[in-house]
Design a protein around this motif. Structure first.
Motif, PDB file in Angstrom:
ATOM      1  N   PHE A  45       0.800  -1.221   0.000  1.00 37.29           N
ATOM      2  CA  PHE A  45       0.000   0.000   0.000  1.00 37.29           C
ATOM      3  C   PHE A  45       0.836   1.277   0.000  1.00 37.29           C
ATOM      4  CE2 PHE A  45       0.769   0.590   4.452  1.00 37.29           C
ATOM      5  CZ  PHE A  45       0.674  -0.669   5.040  1.00 37.29           C
ATOM      6  N   VAL A  46       2.167   1.169   0.135  1.00 36.55           N
ATOM      7  CA  VAL A  46       3.010   2.371   0.089  1.00 36.55           C
ATOM      8  C   VAL A  46       4.044   2.332  -1.040  1.00 36.55           C
ATOM      9  CG1 VAL A  46       2.726   2.795   2.541  1.00 36.55           C
ATOM     10  CG2 VAL A  46       4.756   1.550   1.727  1.00 36.55           C
ATOM     11  N   LYS A  47       4.100   1.239  -1.762  1.00 39.87           N
ATOM     12  CA  LYS A  47       5.086   1.134  -2.832  1.00 39.87           C
ATOM     13  C   LYS A  47       4.908   2.254  -3.849  1.00 39.87           C
ATOM     14  CE  LYS A  47       6.075  -3.818  -2.751  1.00 39.87           C
ATOM     15  NZ  LYS A  47       5.893  -5.131  -3.433  1.00 39.87           N
ATOM     16  N   GLY A  48       6.033   2.879  -4.166  1.00 36.59           N
ATOM     17  CA  GLY A  48       6.018   3.976  -5.127  1.00 36.59           C
ATOM     18  C   GLY A  48       5.699   5.323  -4.506  1.00 36.59           C
ATOM     19  N   ARG A  49       5.281   5.332  -3.243  1.00 33.73           N
ATOM     20  CA  ARG A  49       4.945   6.600  -2.570  1.00 33.73           C
ATOM     21  C   ARG A  49       5.891   6.901  -1.424  1.00 33.73           C
ATOM     22  NH1 ARG A  49       0.146   7.250   0.008  1.00 33.73           N
ATOM     23  NH2 ARG A  49      -0.012   5.046   0.620  1.00 33.73           N
ATOM     24  N   PHE A  50       6.289   5.882  -0.673  1.00 30.86           N
ATOM     25  CA  PHE A  50       7.139   6.055   0.502  1.00 30.86           C
ATOM     26  C   PHE A  50       8.535   5.509   0.206  1.00 30.86           C
ATOM     27  CE2 PHE A  50       3.614   5.800   3.995  1.00 30.86           C
ATOM     28  CZ  PHE A  50       2.887   6.773   3.329  1.00 30.86           C
ATOM     29  N   THR A  51       9.531   6.144   0.815  1.00 38.45           N
ATOM     30  CA  THR A  51      10.914   5.685   0.677  1.00 38.45           C
ATOM     31  C   THR A  51      11.578   5.670   2.045  1.00 38.45           C
ATOM     32  OG1 THR A  51      11.072   6.664  -1.532  1.00 38.45           O
ATOM     33  CG2 THR A  51      13.125   6.071  -0.449  1.00 38.45           C
ATOM     34  N   ILE A  52      12.176   4.536   2.378  1.00 41.08           N
ATOM     35  CA  ILE A  52      12.902   4.410   3.638  1.00 41.08           C
ATOM     36  C   ILE A  52      14.382   4.612   3.370  1.00 41.08           C
ATOM     37  CG2 ILE A  52      13.202   1.889   3.470  1.00 41.08           C
ATOM     38  CD1 ILE A  52      12.595   1.763   6.507  1.00 41.08           C
ATOM     39  N   SER A  53      15.052   5.301   4.293  1.00 48.13           N
ATOM     40  CA  SER A  53      16.481   5.557   4.108  1.00 48.13           C
ATOM     41  C   SER A  53      17.131   5.727   5.480  1.00 48.13           C
ATOM     42  CB  SER A  53      16.707   6.804   3.254  1.00 48.13           C
ATOM     43  OG  SER A  53      16.188   7.958   3.904  1.00 48.13           O
ATOM     44  N   ARG A  54      18.446   5.763   5.500  1.00 42.38           N
ATOM     45  CA  ARG A  54      19.146   5.949   6.769  1.00 42.38           C
ATOM     46  C   ARG A  54      20.420   6.752   6.506  1.00 42.38           C
ATOM     47  NH1 ARG A  54      21.253  -0.291   7.389  1.00 42.38           N
ATOM     48  NH2 ARG A  54      22.909  -0.155   5.798  1.00 42.38           N
ATOM     49  N   ASP A  55      20.994   7.270   7.586  1.00 46.33           N
ATOM     50  CA  ASP A  55      22.255   7.981   7.460  1.00 46.33           C
ATOM     51  C   ASP A  55      23.407   6.976   7.462  1.00 46.33           C
ATOM     52  OD1 ASP A  55      23.260   8.925  10.794  1.00 46.33           O
ATOM     53  OD2 ASP A  55      22.005   7.257  10.167  1.00 46.33           O
TER      54      ASP A  55
END
Length: 123
Positions: free
Chosen positions: A62-72
């Motif tokens: 339900f979030v594919k293409g809209r949300f992006t997870i990332s880290r430092d």
């Protein structure tokens, strides 16, 4: 012991964007996964996105293409960039971390949890 503190929640109109951040303190396990979950009242907590220590990611459909997870680079902060927000994305958003490298988008994998940050999307 790992402590997690979320920030960045707020109110936005449909179609807008928010960026959530999760700051970690303490010592993580030698292998771990960190993830974002969300929950609305009277519903189960659902997994949104995860990132393994090696950097692999997984997203709920339900979030594919809209949300992006990332880290430092220091692996101390986990972000969730949320675009094209919808009213159904309204929820309390939580950051979580496992105590080993076994993980998925189910809450039972995760040992450490933050207090959450609220997201409200209006139509």
């Amino acid at each position: 012991q790992v402590q997690l503190v979320e920030s960045g929640g707020g109110s936005v109109q449909a179609g807008g964007s928010l960026r959530l951040s999760c700051a970690k303190s303490g010592v993580s396990a030698s292998d771990y996964c960190r993830a974002w979950f969300r929950q609305v009242p009277e519903k189960e907590r659902e997994g949104v996105a995860l990132m393994t220590k090696s950097g692999s990611t997984r997203y709920a459909d339900f979030v594919k293409g809209r949300f992006t997870i990332s880290r430092d680079s220091a692996e101390n902060t986990l972000d969730l960039q949320m675009n094209s927000l919808r009213p159904e994305d309204t929820a309390m958003y939580y950051c979580a971390e496992t105590a080993d490298g076994t993980c998925g988008l189910q809450s039972f994998y995760y040992k450490s949890w933050g207090q959450g940050t609220p997201v409200t999307v209006s139509s």
